[in-house]
Scaffold this active site. Structure first.
Site, PDB file in Angstrom:
ATOM      1  N   GLY A  11       0.842  -1.204   0.000  1.00 40.13           N
ATOM      2  CA  GLY A  11       0.000   0.000   0.000  1.00 40.13           C
ATOM      3  C   GLY A  11       0.876   1.253   0.000  1.00 40.13           C
ATOM      4  N   GLY A 102       5.809  -2.277   3.664  1.00 40.29           N
ATOM      5  CA  GLY A 102       5.447  -2.826   4.969  1.00 40.29           C
ATOM      6  C   GLY A 102       6.034  -4.220   5.153  1.00 40.29           C
ATOM      7  N   THR A 125       4.045   2.868   5.743  1.00 37.13           N
ATOM      8  CA  THR A 125       2.648   2.450   5.783  1.00 37.13           C
ATOM      9  C   THR A 125       1.886   3.357   6.731  1.00 37.13           C
ATOM     10  OG1 THR A 125       1.104   0.762   6.625  1.00 37.13           O
ATOM     11  CG2 THR A 125       3.362   0.590   7.400  1.00 37.13           C
ATOM     12  N   ASP A 127      -0.389   2.443   8.542  1.00 36.25           N
ATOM     13  CA  ASP A 127      -0.924   1.643   9.658  1.00 36.25           C
ATOM     14  C   ASP A 127      -0.103   1.722  10.947  1.00 36.25           C
ATOM     15  OD1 ASP A 127      -2.788   0.819   7.786  1.00 36.25           O
ATOM     16  OD2 ASP A 127      -1.748  -1.048   7.327  1.00 36.25           O
ATOM     17  N   ARG A 171      -5.560  -1.830   9.052  1.00 38.23           N
ATOM     18  CA  ARG A 171      -5.494  -3.290   8.922  1.00 38.23           C
ATOM     19  C   ARG A 171      -5.745  -3.931  10.288  1.00 38.23           C
ATOM     20  NH1 ARG A 171      -2.884  -6.117   4.318  1.00 38.23           N
ATOM     21  NH2 ARG A 171      -1.976  -4.160   3.673  1.00 38.23           N
ATOM     22  N   HIS A 216     -24.218  14.944  20.998  1.00 35.51           N
ATOM     23  CA  HIS A 216     -23.766  14.229  19.792  1.00 35.51           C
ATOM     24  C   HIS A 216     -22.534  13.401  20.161  1.00 35.51           C
ATOM     25  CE1 HIS A 216     -21.525  18.061  19.712  1.00 35.51           C
ATOM     26  NE2 HIS A 216     -20.539  17.305  19.271  1.00 35.51           N
TER      27      HIS A 216
HETATM   28  P1  ADP Z   1       3.017  -4.552   2.665  1.00 37.98           P
HETATM   29  O1  ADP Z   1       4.445  -4.439   2.279  1.00 37.98           O
HETATM   30  O2  ADP Z   1       2.331  -3.235   2.699  1.00 37.98           O
HETATM   31  O3  ADP Z   1       2.823  -5.380   3.913  1.00 37.98           O
HETATM   32  P2  ADP Z   1       1.979  -6.767   1.051  1.00 37.98           P
HETATM   33  O4  ADP Z   1       1.828  -7.685   2.225  1.00 37.98           O
HETATM   34  O5  ADP Z   1       0.846  -6.675   0.096  1.00 37.98           O
HETATM   35  O6  ADP Z   1       2.266  -5.268   1.471  1.00 37.98           O
HETATM   36  O7  ADP Z   1       3.304  -7.229   0.265  1.00 37.98           O
HETATM   37  C1  ADP Z   1       3.733  -6.527  -0.882  1.00 37.98           C
HETATM   38  C2  ADP Z   1       4.421  -7.469  -1.816  1.00 37.98           C
HETATM   39  O8  ADP Z   1       5.575  -8.039  -1.175  1.00 37.98           O
HETATM   40  C3  ADP Z   1       3.614  -8.689  -2.242  1.00 37.98           C
HETATM   41  O9  ADP Z   1       2.748  -8.417  -3.296  1.00 37.98           O
HETATM   42  C4  ADP Z   1       4.717  -9.651  -2.689  1.00 37.98           C
HETATM   43  O10 ADP Z   1       5.191  -9.312  -3.966  1.00 37.98           O
HETATM   44  C5  ADP Z   1       5.795  -9.352  -1.665  1.00 37.98           C
HETATM   45  N1  ADP Z   1       5.688 -10.322  -0.560  1.00 37.98           N
HETATM   46  C6  ADP Z   1       4.790 -10.322   0.444  1.00 37.98           C
HETATM   47  N2  ADP Z   1       4.964 -11.385   1.263  1.00 37.98           N
HETATM   48  C7  ADP Z   1       6.003 -12.090   0.752  1.00 37.98           C
HETATM   49  C8  ADP Z   1       6.678 -13.282   1.128  1.00 37.98           C
HETATM   50  N3  ADP Z   1       6.314 -13.991   2.204  1.00 37.98           N
HETATM   51  N4  ADP Z   1       7.711 -13.695   0.342  1.00 37.98           N
HETATM   52  C9  ADP Z   1       8.086 -12.987  -0.740  1.00 37.98           C
HETATM   53  N5  ADP Z   1       7.489 -11.862  -1.136  1.00 37.98           N
HETATM   54  C10 ADP Z   1       6.474 -11.397  -0.418  1.00 37.98           C
HETATM   55  O1  F6P Z   2      -1.737  -1.022   4.671  1.00 37.38           O
HETATM   56  C1  F6P Z   2      -2.401   0.139   4.284  1.00 37.38           C
HETATM   57  C2  F6P Z   2      -3.877  -0.134   4.084  1.00 37.38           C
HETATM   58  O2  F6P Z   2      -4.482   1.046   3.627  1.00 37.38           O
HETATM   59  C3  F6P Z   2      -4.597  -0.694   5.300  1.00 37.38           C
HETATM   60  O3  F6P Z   2      -4.927   0.302   6.232  1.00 37.38           O
HETATM   61  C4  F6P Z   2      -5.782  -1.362   4.655  1.00 37.38           C
HETATM   62  O4  F6P Z   2      -6.235  -2.440   5.435  1.00 37.38           O
HETATM   63  C5  F6P Z   2      -5.230  -1.859   3.340  1.00 37.38           C
HETATM   64  O5  F6P Z   2      -4.050  -1.133   3.078  1.00 37.38           O
HETATM   65  C6  F6P Z   2      -6.177  -1.710   2.185  1.00 37.38           C
HETATM   66  O6  F6P Z   2      -5.628  -2.366   1.108  1.00 37.38           O
HETATM   67  P1  F6P Z   2      -6.089  -2.132  -0.415  1.00 37.38           P
HETATM   68  O7  F6P Z   2      -5.381  -0.913  -0.888  1.00 37.38           O
HETATM   69  O8  F6P Z   2      -5.625  -3.347  -1.102  1.00 37.38           O
HETATM   70  O9  F6P Z   2      -7.561  -1.940  -0.419  1.00 37.38           O
END
Ligand code: ADP
Ligand code: F6P
Length: 320
Positions: A11, A102, A125, A127, A171, A216
């Site tokens: 995100g 993140g 992030t 969050d 989240r 309110h």
């Molecule tokens: P955030 O970094 O905000 O937590 P995501 O969890 O969506 O976002 O992860 C972003 C990207 O990082 C995923 O789409 C994937 O490409 C990569 N990723 C996430 N988890 C893993 C993992 N366990 N191993 C390898 N790559 C990962």
């Molecule tokens: O991690 C940032 C965030 O905006 C969270 O607060 C929320 O749960 C999530 O991403 C929403 O994800 P998406 O952009 O896939 O709807």
């Protein structure tokens, strides 16, 4: 190290661009070339990679979103995808990568490090859910946006003696709700970290506030709890107070970053490059007591995020 890469993943968050700028300029000041990898790990697989120079990152510090774009890339989690990503690093001469994102993005970073591409993570992030740092880039801007929107809602509920039940993002983390609850004087703040009883923690608090003369009410609910529409219905039927539910949603992720987010992004982006330049990898940078820190990425995954019980309790004392 002659060339590093920078990518934004997961995100987007306000301040990501300020962090990209800091990475590019810090690298440039050390004579290191910086390649921008577009759309996160997807760009690494697709070879969507272009050089960024100290001047090409002019005029982005104030911008929300990410000029490098972001994505969620399931293919990166596969051996095949990973192999293509590594081949592209070699092709573009990328010897290390700064990953802005993140937890999920940091897991991807460890996979790259394990295959010979050193990575450092910069927590971006809204969050504030990364355990190894007290602060994640974007949190402050998101708070200010949510606060401004709820102040607007207050104008209308105040005019009609209503109750507003508002879901804020985060989240599974209640930090946005917690701070917003304090900042908007919410009658009740509900977060996933603390069990709650609807009768005691919501209905009775509304009833006490009403007795004290309030007409309110703002109820702040973290995304990780949800159910704002049902709550509004319950409040309306049990308390006889017209109630409306609002999910603020993705508006919280946009907008020009606050000063705090720009400064933190500058500090953390710089530290990430400093580490890579010294040949140190598998670290997550962060803030602790207003100082820049870095933590072993695997240690960071094991850490438990501290919950601000003090803020949670304070909101019950201060807010009617
Ligand atoms: P955030 O970094 O905000 O937590 P995501 O969890 O969506 O976002 O992860 C972003 C990207 O990082 C995923 O789409 C994937 O490409 C990569 N990723 C996430 N988890 C893993 C993992 N366990 N191993 C390898 N790559 C990962
Ligand atoms: O991690 C940032 C965030 O905006 C969270 O607060 C929320 O749960 C999530 O991403 C929403 O994800 P998406 O952009 O896939 O709807």
């Amino acid at each position: 190290m002659k060339t590093i890469g920078v990518l934004t993943s997961g995100g987007d968050s306000p301040g990501m661009n300020a962090a990209v700028r800091a990475v590019v300029r810090s690298a440039s000041a050390r004579g290191i070339k910086c390649m921008g990898i577009y759309r996160g790990y997807k760009g690494l697989i697709e070879g969507n990679i272009k050089e960024l120079t100290a001047t090409s990152v002019c005029d982005i510090i104030q911008k929300g979103g990410t000029v490098l774009y972001s994505s969620r890339c399931p293919e990166f989690k596969t051996e095949e995808g990973m192999k293509i990503a590594i081949d592209n690093c070699k092709k573009f001469g990328i010897e290390g990568i700064v990953v802005l994102g993140g937890d999920g993005s940091f897991r991807g970073a460890t996979d790259l490090s394990a295959r010979g591409i050193p990575c450092v993570g910069v927590p971006c992030t809204i969050d504030n859910d990364i355990a190894s740092t007290e602060y994640t880039i974007g949190f402050d801007t998101a708070l200010n946006t949510a606060c401004e929107l709820i102040d607007k809602l207050r104008d209308t509920i105040g005019s009609h003696d209503r109750c507003s039940v508002i879901e804020v993002m985060g989240r599974n983390c209640g930090d946005i709700a917690l701070e917003i609850g304090i900042a908007t004087g919410a009658t009740a703040t509900i977060v996933p970290e603390e069990p709650f009883d609807f009768n005691t923690d919501v209905l009775q608090r509304i009833s006490s506030a009403k007795k004290a003369g309030k007409n309110h009410f703002i109820i702040v609910v973290a995304e990780g709890v949800g159910g704002v529409y049902e709550m509004a219905k319950e409040i309306e039927s049990k308390m006889n107070i017209v109630s409306r539910a609002t999910i603020i949603g993705h508006i919280q992720r946009g907008g020009s970053p606050s000063v705090k987010d720009r400064v933190t992004a500058s500090l953390l982006g710089n530290r990430a490059v400093e580490l890579l330049a010294k040949g140190i990898s598998n670290r997550v940078v962060g803030m602790n007591n207003n100082e820049v820190i870095d933590t072993d990425i695997f240690e960071a995954f094991k850490m438990q995020k501290a919950f601000r019980t003090d803020l949670y309790e304070l909101s019950k004392v201060l807010n009617l």
